[in-house]
Design an enzyme around this catalytic site. Structure first.
Site, mmCIF file in Angstrom:
data_model
loop_
_atom_site.group_PDB
_atom_site.id
_atom_site.type_symbol
_atom_site.label_atom_id
_atom_site.label_comp_id
_atom_site.label_asym_id
_atom_site.label_seq_id
_atom_site.Cartn_x
_atom_site.Cartn_y
_atom_site.Cartn_z
ATOM 1 N N ILE A 110 -5.128 -2.612 -3.373
ATOM 2 C CA ILE A 110 -6.041 -2.253 -4.451
ATOM 3 C C ILE A 110 -5.825 -3.289 -5.534
ATOM 4 C CG2 ILE A 110 -4.450 -0.589 -5.491
ATOM 5 C CD1 ILE A 110 -7.023 1.032 -6.335
ATOM 6 N N GLU A 144 2.607 1.465 -1.204
ATOM 7 C CA GLU A 144 3.765 0.781 -1.765
ATOM 8 C C GLU A 144 3.333 0.106 -3.045
ATOM 9 O OE1 GLU A 144 3.244 -1.106 1.542
ATOM 10 O OE2 GLU A 144 4.515 0.134 2.782
ATOM 11 N N TYR A 156 -1.492 6.192 -9.841
ATOM 12 C CA TYR A 156 -1.300 6.875 -8.563
ATOM 13 C C TYR A 156 -0.828 8.307 -8.769
ATOM 14 C CZ TYR A 156 -1.431 2.005 -6.981
ATOM 15 O OH TYR A 156 -1.777 0.692 -6.766
#
Length: 186
Positions: A110, A144, A156
């Site tokens: 991302i 990760e 996140y």
């Protein structure tokens, strides 16, 4: 049990599923408190071959070990991977890659161009990625992230990810640990 300890002994959340209306309200409150200005011109769509050059440029500007245009093209044609781009007035602002194997998803990449950060691009991509993971039958998603990337970890966490492990010296240039995060309640 509502909490777990990660490799560093910190307590982590065990997320419960919230109704979509609550998630939307919470997301807006959190965004308003963190100086994020949601850009109303953002659109998320599946990546196309014509997007590869811009995605490769984003890779170069975002990662110390960027994926090549060739690698991106191979992934775009993989039945395991789903590539999304977020556009702002038809210009690519960011992209992400989701891989689903069996009932597990992995957010492989991302990235958001610096001029589009803090405008909701990452959020739009996260929403699209999680929706796609659910549609493809994933019950959980992992990722990760560099230990120093606190802003990304906060994003996140807003989407239900919790820290569960650390991979020592996972990243290179510069060398750094990776924090492994999971959302186990899709």
């Amino acid at each position: 049990e509502n909490h777990r300890q990660n490799a560093r002994g910190r307590l982590n959340c065990r997320q419960r599923a919230l109704p979509e209306s609550f998630r939307e309200i919470i997301k807006n409150i959190i965004s308003a408190g963190k100086g994020v200005v949601m850009n109303q011109n953002l659109r998320v769509r599946r990546m196309e071959a014509g997007d590869l050059l811009r995605a490769a440029a984003l890779e170069q500007s975002s990662f110390s070990q960027p994926w090549s245009e060739k690698l991106l093209a191979e992934g775009l044609n993989s039945p395991l991977d789903t590539y999304f781009v977020c556009t702002c007035e038809n210009e690519i602002a960011g992209y992400c890659v989701l891989r689903v194997l069996a009932d597990e998803g992995e957010l492989q990449r991302i990235a958001v161009f610096s001029e589009y950060r803090r405008q909701g691009v990452g959020r739009k991509l996260m929403e699209a990625m999680l929706a796609a993971a659910r549609e493809e039958g994933a019950s959980s998603v992992s990722l990760e992230v560099r230990e120093s990337n606190v802003g990304a970890m906060r994003l996140y966490e807003e989407y239900g990810f919790c820290q569960e492990a650390v991979r020592k010296k996972y990243y290179q240039e510069p060398e750094e640990d990776a924090v492994i995060m999971w959302n186990r309640s899709l």
